[in-house]
Design a protein around this motif. Structure first.
Motif, PDB file in Angstrom:
ATOM      1  N   ASP A 297       0.836  -1.206   0.000  1.00  0.00           N
ATOM      2  CA  ASP A 297       0.000   0.000   0.000  1.00  0.00           C
ATOM      3  C   ASP A 297       0.867   1.252   0.000  1.00  0.00           C
ATOM      4  O   ASP A 297       0.610   2.206  -0.735  1.00  0.00           O
ATOM      5  N   VAL A 298       1.902   1.240   0.833  1.00  0.00           N
ATOM      6  CA  VAL A 298       2.803   2.391   0.951  1.00  0.00           C
ATOM      7  C   VAL A 298       3.623   2.564  -0.329  1.00  0.00           C
ATOM      8  O   VAL A 298       3.826   3.687  -0.796  1.00  0.00           O
ATOM      9  N   ALA A 299       4.076   1.477  -0.921  1.00  0.00           N
ATOM     10  CA  ALA A 299       4.930   1.550  -2.112  1.00  0.00           C
ATOM     11  C   ALA A 299       4.171   2.028  -3.348  1.00  0.00           C
ATOM     12  O   ALA A 299       4.764   2.667  -4.231  1.00  0.00           O
ATOM     13  N   ILE A 300       2.879   1.750  -3.426  1.00  0.00           N
ATOM     14  CA  ILE A 300       2.104   2.116  -4.613  1.00  0.00           C
ATOM     15  C   ILE A 300       1.850   3.621  -4.687  1.00  0.00           C
ATOM     16  O   ILE A 300       1.799   4.192  -5.773  1.00  0.00           O
ATOM     17  N   SER A 301       1.705   4.272  -3.553  1.00  0.00           N
ATOM     18  CA  SER A 301       1.355   5.703  -3.543  1.00  0.00           C
ATOM     19  C   SER A 301       2.270   6.563  -4.414  1.00  0.00           C
ATOM     20  O   SER A 301       1.778   7.342  -5.233  1.00  0.00           O
ATOM     21  N   PRO A 302       3.598   6.473  -4.271  1.00  0.00           N
ATOM     22  CA  PRO A 302       4.447   7.308  -5.129  1.00  0.00           C
ATOM     23  C   PRO A 302       4.315   6.973  -6.620  1.00  0.00           C
ATOM     24  O   PRO A 302       4.444   7.854  -7.467  1.00  0.00           O
ATOM     25  N   LEU A 303       4.031   5.725  -6.925  1.00  0.00           N
ATOM     26  CA  LEU A 303       3.862   5.335  -8.327  1.00  0.00           C
ATOM     27  C   LEU A 303       2.675   6.070  -8.943  1.00  0.00           C
ATOM     28  O   LEU A 303       2.749   6.555 -10.065  1.00  0.00           O
ATOM     29  N   LEU A 304       1.597   6.162  -8.188  1.00  0.00           N
ATOM     30  CA  LEU A 304       0.408   6.820  -8.712  1.00  0.00           C
ATOM     31  C   LEU A 304       0.566   8.337  -8.779  1.00  0.00           C
ATOM     32  O   LEU A 304      -0.138   8.995  -9.542  1.00  0.00           O
ATOM     33  N   ARG A 305       1.485   8.891  -8.000  1.00  0.00           N
ATOM     34  CA  ARG A 305       1.727  10.332  -8.042  1.00  0.00           C
ATOM     35  C   ARG A 305       2.725  10.739  -9.127  1.00  0.00           C
ATOM     36  O   ARG A 305       2.967  11.922  -9.334  1.00  0.00           O
ATOM     37  N   LEU A 306       3.307   9.790  -9.818  1.00  0.00           N
ATOM     38  CA  LEU A 306       4.300  10.108 -10.843  1.00  0.00           C
ATOM     39  C   LEU A 306       3.743  10.970 -11.971  1.00  0.00           C
ATOM     40  O   LEU A 306       4.463  11.763 -12.552  1.00  0.00           O
ATOM     41  N   GLN A 307       2.478  10.812 -12.267  1.00  0.00           N
ATOM     42  CA  GLN A 307       1.917  11.573 -13.382  1.00  0.00           C
ATOM     43  C   GLN A 307       1.918  13.072 -13.100  1.00  0.00           C
ATOM     44  O   GLN A 307       1.860  13.876 -14.023  1.00  0.00           O
ATOM     45  N   GLU A 308       1.992  13.463 -11.823  1.00  0.00           N
ATOM     46  CA  GLU A 308       2.103  14.886 -11.506  1.00  0.00           C
ATOM     47  C   GLU A 308       3.439  15.445 -11.997  1.00  0.00           C
ATOM     48  O   GLU A 308       3.518  16.576 -12.458  1.00  0.00           O
ATOM     49  N   ALA A 309       4.489  14.641 -11.887  1.00  0.00           N
ATOM     50  CA  ALA A 309       5.827  15.081 -12.310  1.00  0.00           C
ATOM     51  C   ALA A 309       6.077  14.847 -13.801  1.00  0.00           C
ATOM     52  O   ALA A 309       6.999  15.436 -14.368  1.00  0.00           O
TER      53      ALA A 309
ATOM     54  N   PRO B  10       4.009  15.049 -17.149  1.00  0.00           N
ATOM     55  CA  PRO B  10       2.765  15.359 -17.873  1.00  0.00           C
ATOM     56  C   PRO B  10       2.507  14.415 -19.045  1.00  0.00           C
ATOM     57  O   PRO B  10       1.348  14.131 -19.367  1.00  0.00           O
ATOM     58  N   ASP B  11       3.564  13.909 -19.684  1.00  0.00           N
ATOM     59  CA  ASP B  11       3.374  12.987 -20.806  1.00  0.00           C
ATOM     60  C   ASP B  11       2.678  11.700 -20.362  1.00  0.00           C
ATOM     61  O   ASP B  11       1.977  11.068 -21.146  1.00  0.00           O
ATOM     62  N   LEU B  12       2.893  11.347 -19.118  1.00  0.00           N
ATOM     63  CA  LEU B  12       2.294  10.131 -18.595  1.00  0.00           C
ATOM     64  C   LEU B  12       0.766  10.261 -18.506  1.00  0.00           C
ATOM     65  O   LEU B  12       0.042   9.291 -18.680  1.00  0.00           O
ATOM     66  N   LYS B  13       0.285  11.480 -18.271  1.00  0.00           N
ATOM     67  CA  LYS B  13      -1.166  11.715 -18.206  1.00  0.00           C
ATOM     68  C   LYS B  13      -1.839  11.390 -19.534  1.00  0.00           C
ATOM     69  O   LYS B  13      -2.993  10.996 -19.566  1.00  0.00           O
ATOM     70  N   GLY B  14      -1.119  11.571 -20.623  1.00  0.00           N
ATOM     71  CA  GLY B  14      -1.675  11.316 -21.945  1.00  0.00           C
ATOM     72  C   GLY B  14      -1.612   9.864 -22.368  1.00  0.00           C
ATOM     73  O   GLY B  14      -2.155   9.486 -23.400  1.00  0.00           O
TER      74      GLY B  14
END
Length: 194
Positions: free
Chosen positions: A103-115, A117-121
């Motif tokens: 649970d703890v390890a997944i959180s930063p992975l899901l926040r990567l799209q903030e850093a 922007p190409d990942l959001k697309g």
């Protein structure tokens, strides 16, 4: 003759007490078996949702790798946490602990799209992220149901006279609750002056 009636009365009373005790034991044991099975069934539902999450993680990591080469630590932590869950196997306490670490390890992975922007697309990343978020919600619901089933079992086993029969029948209190991350107990500091 009077002594015979007294003896028969004592024997009759003993038989009634014995039948009442046996009935109480059988009823309590049947209820404990049912509650124990409810706990096991509830954990099985948690396990199914956690397995779904384990199956989604490699695809999510693979979709992120091409975009975030410098975030190897995050991807390694998620992969290691996933491996820990798999290694925990069917030991419930170890599995609960390993899943908490995941649970703890997944959180930063899901926040990567903030850093990034190409990942959001990236449609695949977005789809997998949505699936993982839905799975996380299902896991939370199933964990809550499991904790409630475990609580019902523990309360029943500790109530009198069930506590007496539980010890006799080999049922004991189980402390295999899902608990929150202890790091969440500390409130974050917010500084609006910057």
């Amino acid at each position: 003759m009077k002594g015979l009636w007294i003896a028969l009365g004592v024997v009759g009373l003993f038989v009634v007490v014995l039948l009442f005790g046996a009935g109480s034991y059988i009823s309590a044991k049947n209820q404990m078996v049912q509650l124990n099975e409810d706990v096991n069934q509830s954990y099985s539902q948690v396990d199914i949702q956690q397995q779904r999450r384990l199956d989604l993680i490699p695809n999510l990591v693979a979709s992120v790798k091409g975009y975030v080469k410098e975030e190897e630590v995050v991807l390694t932590n998620v992969s290691n946490a996933r491996a820990g869950v798999i290694a925990a196997g069917s030991d419930r306490a170890s599995s609960i602990d390993a899943n908490s670490k995941l649970d703890v390890a997944i959180s930063p992975l899901l926040r990567l799209q903030e850093a990034y922007p190409d990942l959001k697309g990236n449609d695949q990343f977005n789809r997998l992220e949505d699936e993982l978020a839905g799975t996380e919600n299902r896991i939370a619901v199933e964990r809550q149901r499991y904790n409630k089933a475990l609580e019902a079992y523990n309360v029943y086993v500790q109530q009198f006279p069930n506590s007496f029969w539980a010890g006799f029948a080999g049922f004991h209190v189980r402390n295999e609750y899902f608990k929150g991350n202890p790091a969440n107990a500390t409130a974050p500091t917010v500084d609006f002056s910057k």
